[in-house]
Enzyme design. Sequence first.
Site, PDB file in Angstrom:
ATOM      1  N   PRO A   2      41.138  56.836   2.054  1.00  0.00           N
ATOM      2  CA  PRO A   2      42.356  56.046   1.944  1.00  0.00           C
ATOM      3  C   PRO A   2      42.529  55.078   3.111  1.00  0.00           C
ATOM      4  O   PRO A   2      42.542  55.494   4.271  1.00  0.00           O
ATOM      5  CB  PRO A   2      43.469  57.103   1.948  1.00  0.00           C
ATOM      6  CG  PRO A   2      42.790  58.424   1.834  1.00  0.00           C
ATOM      7  CD  PRO A   2      41.400  58.246   2.300  1.00  0.00           C
ATOM      8  N   GLU A   3      42.629  53.804   2.796  1.00  0.00           N
ATOM      9  CA  GLU A   3      42.953  52.774   3.779  1.00  0.00           C
ATOM     10  C   GLU A   3      44.342  52.250   3.412  1.00  0.00           C
ATOM     11  O   GLU A   3      45.011  52.854   2.572  1.00  0.00           O
ATOM     12  CB  GLU A   3      41.889  51.660   3.745  1.00  0.00           C
ATOM     13  CG  GLU A   3      40.482  52.202   3.972  1.00  0.00           C
ATOM     14  CD  GLU A   3      39.390  51.151   3.907  1.00  0.00           C
ATOM     15  OE1 GLU A   3      39.664  49.980   4.186  1.00  0.00           O
ATOM     16  OE2 GLU A   3      38.246  51.515   3.549  1.00  0.00           O
ATOM     17  N   HIS A  93      41.602  72.929  -2.977  1.00  0.00           N
ATOM     18  CA  HIS A  93      41.767  72.551  -1.569  1.00  0.00           C
ATOM     19  C   HIS A  93      43.213  72.231  -1.207  1.00  0.00           C
ATOM     20  O   HIS A  93      43.468  71.449  -0.301  1.00  0.00           O
ATOM     21  CB  HIS A  93      40.865  71.372  -1.198  1.00  0.00           C
ATOM     22  CG  HIS A  93      39.466  71.512  -1.697  1.00  0.00           C
ATOM     23  ND1 HIS A  93      38.597  72.456  -1.199  1.00  0.00           N
ATOM     24  CD2 HIS A  93      38.789  70.849  -2.662  1.00  0.00           C
ATOM     25  CE1 HIS A  93      37.437  72.350  -1.835  1.00  0.00           C
ATOM     26  NE2 HIS A  93      37.525  71.389  -2.732  1.00  0.00           N
ATOM     27  N   ARG A 112      37.855  68.120   2.960  1.00  0.00           N
ATOM     28  CA  ARG A 112      37.188  68.219   4.272  1.00  0.00           C
ATOM     29  C   ARG A 112      38.128  68.633   5.391  1.00  0.00           C
ATOM     30  O   ARG A 112      37.700  68.753   6.540  1.00  0.00           O
ATOM     31  CB  ARG A 112      36.522  66.892   4.620  1.00  0.00           C
ATOM     32  CG  ARG A 112      35.311  66.628   3.755  1.00  0.00           C
ATOM     33  CD  ARG A 112      34.578  65.392   4.217  1.00  0.00           C
ATOM     34  NE  ARG A 112      34.069  64.665   3.065  1.00  0.00           N
ATOM     35  CZ  ARG A 112      33.564  63.446   3.132  1.00  0.00           C
ATOM     36  NH1 ARG A 112      33.513  62.797   4.272  1.00  0.00           N
ATOM     37  NH2 ARG A 112      33.116  62.858   2.060  1.00  0.00           N
TER      38      ARG A 112
END
Length: 274
Positions: A2-3, A93, A112
């Site tokens: 995500p930017e 997750h 992650r």
Amino acid sequence: MPELPEVETIRRQLAPKVAGREIAAVEIGLPRLLKYPDPACFLREIIGKRIEKLERRGKYLLFRLTGDMTMIIHLRMTGRLFYRAADTVRDAHTHVVFVFDNGFELRFADMRTLGTLCLLADTELGKIKGLHEMGPEPLTAAFDLKYFQQLLANKKTKIKGLLLDQRRIGGLGNIYVDESLHLAGIHPERPAGSLSPDEISNLHQAINTVIREGIEHGGTTFRDYVDGEGKAGTHQHHLRVYGRKQEPCVTCGTAIERKEVAGRGSYYCPCCQK
DNA sequence: CTTGGTTCCTGCGTGC
DNA sequence: TGCACGCAGGAACCAA
């Protein structure tokens, strides 16, 4: 990853849903994601607070809470936020869950686990360096051509590295930097200070263009990104170079090359980016 | 002031 | 089919 456009898409989607909601409970499955304060303190402070509005700065999401406090979430590489009914199956997750007063939940999932959550009084937001020291963002008045010219002037560093530096420009990441450089016809390894006035102007415009397009397309789903409802963006269908190794350049047909620049996998056209 | 390396983390692609 | 390995990269941090 995500930017700015992806985080903005999430913000726009979640804002009307979470605004006005009271946080009735929080489930912390992976405490180390809470960087500040310690989990017990985090819990004690946030329970009973109401979300007044959801803002964004660069790639940070700012949950403005009652009591002059702010919860800051950074998604890093694979963080996701979902607004879902409490009785629905949780995504894989899922590490932190905010239970609201209306039968819905805000769920933070992160494969992650590099994403971060913080809770601070508004008066101590300066503690978050990445937020406090962030430079102006594309598409804002502060990011004007003059600022950009001064940013590049006499710099010997590679233009790609400079564009990725959040202290100089807020919100750009690897994908949109590569896209900007291709649109402007500039090689990622060019020393920043070597750009001509026309090139600087073109690059400034290109950055604003790719960020605007990214937002219009609801972000880029290259691998992991999805919005607050689990839906993919569509900007990946409009990428000019990123991830297109050995595919023909959309401008000239030359095979796109990939090389590590400024520590990042970088895609560029060896013909039109000089 | 700068640059470069390391760390965090795990699913997935690659090669044998 | 299975397994070891290395890559993906945002940002903080440290060393030079």
